[in-house]
Write an enzyme that holds these catalytic residues in place. Structure first.
Site, PDB file in Angstrom:
ATOM      1  N   ASP A 319      99.055  25.604  92.112  1.00 39.34           N
ATOM      2  CA  ASP A 319      99.195  26.195  93.495  1.00 39.34           C
ATOM      3  C   ASP A 319      99.150  27.515  94.047  1.00 39.34           C
ATOM      4  O   ASP A 319      98.831  27.885  94.839  1.00 39.34           O
ATOM      5  CB  ASP A 319     100.606  25.476  94.023  1.00 39.34           C
ATOM      6  CG  ASP A 319     100.781  23.848  94.261  1.00 39.34           C
ATOM      7  OD1 ASP A 319      99.582  23.479  94.518  1.00 39.34           O
ATOM      8  OD2 ASP A 319     101.979  23.628  94.323  1.00 39.34           O
ATOM      9  N   TYR A 407     104.784  19.958  99.764  1.00 43.53           N
ATOM     10  CA  TYR A 407     105.953  20.296  99.332  1.00 43.53           C
ATOM     11  C   TYR A 407     106.218  21.788  99.902  1.00 43.53           C
ATOM     12  O   TYR A 407     105.432  22.533 100.031  1.00 43.53           O
ATOM     13  CB  TYR A 407     105.709  20.667  97.751  1.00 43.53           C
ATOM     14  CG  TYR A 407     106.360  19.593  96.810  1.00 43.53           C
ATOM     15  CD1 TYR A 407     107.623  19.389  96.820  1.00 43.53           C
ATOM     16  CD2 TYR A 407     105.358  18.504  96.512  1.00 43.53           C
ATOM     17  CE1 TYR A 407     108.466  18.279  96.047  1.00 43.53           C
ATOM     18  CE2 TYR A 407     106.093  17.554  95.789  1.00 43.53           C
ATOM     19  CZ  TYR A 407     107.504  17.472  95.350  1.00 43.53           C
ATOM     20  OH  TYR A 407     108.142  16.538  94.828  1.00 43.53           O
TER      21      TYR A 407
HETATM   22 CU   LIG Z   1     108.489  16.670  93.175  1.00 44.22          CU
END
Ligand SMILES: [Cu+2]
Ligand SMILES: *[C@@H]1O[C@H](CO)[C@@H](O)[C@H](O)[C@H]1NC(C)=O
Ligand SMILES: *[C@@H]1O[C@H](CO)[C@@H](O)[C@H](O)[C@H]1NC(C)=O
Ligand SMILES: *[C@@H]1O[C@H](CO)[C@@H](O)[C@H](O)[C@H]1NC(C)=O
Length: 671
Positions: A319, A407
């Site tokens: 990420d 997320y």
């Molecule tokens: Cu997770």
């Protein structure tokens, strides 16, 4: 893993606001908007956009060498140091590493990178890639075949990883699409079994496959907006607040923050997010600031999924190195993301064409008073004299939230008056789920790589590994790493009543291999000490790493994602300081092959004793989704603490007074 409209939101709604240049610029300050513009102008003057195709993939500060910064700190009255920028650009389909000297107003270094791996994606190329399916007839047909409405479809770009291919691939992404139609929670409605591959340089679809039809999970119950909820509601609490009627106890000067006994610098980097530098603590007894941390930031965030199906196996995200942990930061909402007493700070990044883009309210800084106790004792043994002393805990928090696609990562750097730096990451937001034929667990007889969370909704097993870079400088930069093992020792002397005890066996790591540690196997204190400095009574001055997570990877070492993510093979690594060794997964994470990572640097097994050393610690999560994670996941936190250990002569907060009491007009806590 990928930004949708957030990108547009920054690009469209936040136009550049010119700030007055800092009169006294700190050498570690992030690039100002004017500096970003200057970088653009200088690079364009060498590569005019009339004759070159040029995109800015990363623009950040090229820091002065550490000794230069440290001597500037000791004598800040000197004139500003040269400001430089490190740029990674794609120019005519090659990757260039460019250093621009902003003071000289010219490029001082320009190197073509020919190794494996590619730089971060830009927002613009992801947006462009995400739009391509809507003009692509086979995709439209697939949507039609499923009886879905194209105007309710949203797509995102996924990095493709590397799976042992010998031949170098082009810069490509997979595009995955989702369905809204009655919800805002598109991640819970994947349009499964369609694979689209996009060539980012030519910006066109080069692969398409529609494998089979799996139902799109239904919209019911997926929306997380308060306005969309129906009764019964949860309990309603009475009002609660934090009040600082006399203002905060910290002061902020540009990017320098002073609070209680702490002094540090907070910067922003598109790749790393918040960068804490030059953290030092005021020693009340010695009446001086003492160094603790030269630099700390999230170096990489590795998120491999465990689903082997065709549309999922490649999901092994980096990420920070692929999407930018800082680029993915989102504005913080006052009173929700941060309390009343928070101060907000903006950040800037360079868009693909090199223009500065303002990101408002990216950091919040606040004093935390949550009812915790800093230290206390009640003495009841003295006849007729009960002695009670309590000091409430107040700490300072620096927060950033990075929303990497589905997320949300809540990053806190918390500074305690006791000298601890507590680092926490909270995971929340939305799971990545796979559309599935199943509506009940009892139907499942095959490997499904996840947990059935709702009808037709499979939450895929995955990991999160956050690797922190911690250039700890404990009271100076020459430090050693000491592992103090607690060793069970049998007692053989019959005359003693005990059969065993534990003792501390301290081992100083000589070289890198001595300091690679898989946590959870043995009981040990992990210390960074200054071997040249001792307390009055002779203990080495130190700080201790208190791990909050001992999670380690479960993939085999020869699995391609784990070759790329080999820096997670140990929870702890120590390397000698090297300015160019910053990114645990390598400078070029997209499609990397693991040939330039923390794991490969360490193979040189360099000397780390009594050197300027960097400590790397990985916070890991194995995530087996559960129904409570649906439709949005309650925060799950972990982290670590750096805690003084024989750094001070005694409890450093012994003489700290409780905060002033706050007078409320006409109200009392006791009624
Ligand atoms: Cu997770
Ligand atoms: C070329 O770059 C300049 C900024 O230096 C910009 O104003 C202009 O729009 C660019 N032209 C193209 C075709 O991108
Ligand atoms: C610093 O690290 C880079 C990358 O690992 C390496 O090529 C270089 O030789 C190192 N420099 C020193 C002085 O060790
Ligand atoms: C607070 O209490 C005093 C005396 O009881 C009263 O005169 C005053 O109006 C009150 N102020 C407020 C804001 O309620």
């Amino acid at each position: 893993m990928f930004p949708f409209s957030k990108t547009l939101f920054f690009l469209l709604f936040y136009t550049l606001s010119i700030m007055p240049p800092h009169l006294c610029q700190h050498p570690l300050d992030p690039l100002t908007p004017e500096e970003i513009t200057l970088v653009q102008t200088i690079v364009h003057s060498s590569y005019p956009n009339s004759t070159h195709i040029l995109t800015f993939q990363y623009v950040g500060l090229e820091e002065p060498p550490k000794p230069t910064v440290l001597s500037w700190i000791r004598n800040p009255s000197r004139k500003n140091l040269h400001r430089q920028s490190f740029v990674i650009a794609r120019i005519d389909q090659t990757t260039h590493e460019i250093i621009v000297d902003l003071s000289l107003r010219r490029i001082i270094s320009d190197q073509v990178y020919n190794g494996y791996g590619y730089p971060l994606f830009t927002f613009e190329e992801q947006i462009a890639a995400n739009q391509l399916p809507f003009q692509y007839a086979p995709f439209l047909e697939s949507i039609n075949k499923r009886g879905l409405k194209i105007e309710e479809v949203v797509c995102g770009s996924f990095s493709v990883g590397w799976f042992g291919e010998k031949k170098r691939s082009k810069r490509i992404v997979k595009v995955m699409c989702y369905y809204l139609d009655g919800t805002i929670n598109l991640y819970m409605r994947p349009i499964e079994a369609i694979s689209l591959t996009v060539d980012l340089e030519d910006m066109k679809i080069i692969g398409f496959k529609d494998r089979l039809t799996v139902p799109v999970p239904k919209a019911d119950g997926t929306d997380f907006r308060g306005s969309m909820q129906t009764p019964p509601f949860g309990p309603l609490l009475k009002g609660i607040t934090v009040a600082q009627p006399h203002g905060p106890s910290f002061s902020i000067d540009g990017h320098k923050i002073r609070w209680a006994n702490w002094d540090f610098h907070l910067s922003f980097d598109a790749r790393a997010g918040p960068v804490i530098s030059l953290a030092s603590i005021f020693d009340v007894e010695k009446q001086k600031f003492r160094q603790v941390l030269y630099k700390g930031f999230v170096s990489e965030l590795f998120v491999p999924y465990m689903d082997l199906t065709e549309e999922w196996y490649y999901r092994t995200f980096f990420d920070a190195g692929e999407y930018g942990y800082g680029l993915s930061a989102v504005p913080l909402e006052p009173l929700r993301d941060c309390p009343e007493n928070a101060y907000f700070m903006d950040a800037y990044f360079a868009s693909q064409n090199g223009m500065p883009v303002q990101m408002p309210n990216i950091f919040c800084i606040f004093e935390r008073f949550s009812g915790d106790i800093m230290w206390r004792h009640t003495e009841t043994l003295i006849p007729g004299n009960v002695v009670r002393e309590v000091r409430p805990e107040v700490s300072l928090v620096v927060r950033m939230v990075s929303t990497v696609g589905n997320y949300d990562y809540i990053n806190d750097w918390e500074f305690k008056q006791s000298g601890s730096i507590k680092v926490t990451v909270g995971l929340t937001g939305l799971l990545e789920v796979r559309g599935s034929i199943y509506t009940h667990k009892d139907q499942i007889e095959e490997e499904v790589f996840g947990t059935l969370l709702a009808e037709n909704t499979m939450g895929a097993h995955h990991d999160h590994f956050l690797t922190y870079y911690l250039d700890v400088d404990v009271d100076g930069d020459a430090n050693s790493f000491v592992k103090s093992r607690m060793q069970m020792t049998p007692v053989t002397d019959d005359k003693l009543p005990r059969k065993s005890y534990w003792r501390v066996v301290s081992e100083t790591a000589k070289t890198e291999s001595d300091a690679r540690i898989k946590l959870g196997l043995e009981q040990a204190d992990l210390l960074v000490v200054n071997p040249n400095k001792r307390t009055h009574i002779g203990n080495f001055i130190g700080y201790r790493l208190i791990p909050g997570s001992t999670t380690s990877p479960l993939l085999s070492h020869n699995d391609y994602p784990q070759i790329r993510g080999a820096f997670t093979n140990y929870n702890v690594w120590v390397t000698p300081y090297n300015k160019s060794e910053k990114w645990a997964g390598g400078l070029y994470a997209d499609q990397s092959r693991g040939d330039n990572t923390l794991a490969t640097w360490g193979l040189r097994n360099r000397i780390i004793e009594n050197r300027d050393i960097v400590l790397w610690y990985t916070v890991g999560f194995h995530h087996v989704p559960c129904q409570e994670d649906f439709p949005v996941m309650p925060t799950l936190s972990s982290g670590f603490e750096l805690r003084p250990t024989n750094f001070f002569e005694r409890n450093p907060v012994l003489k700290f007074r409780p905060p002033q009491s706050v007078q409320w007009p006409n109200c009392s806590a006791y009624r």
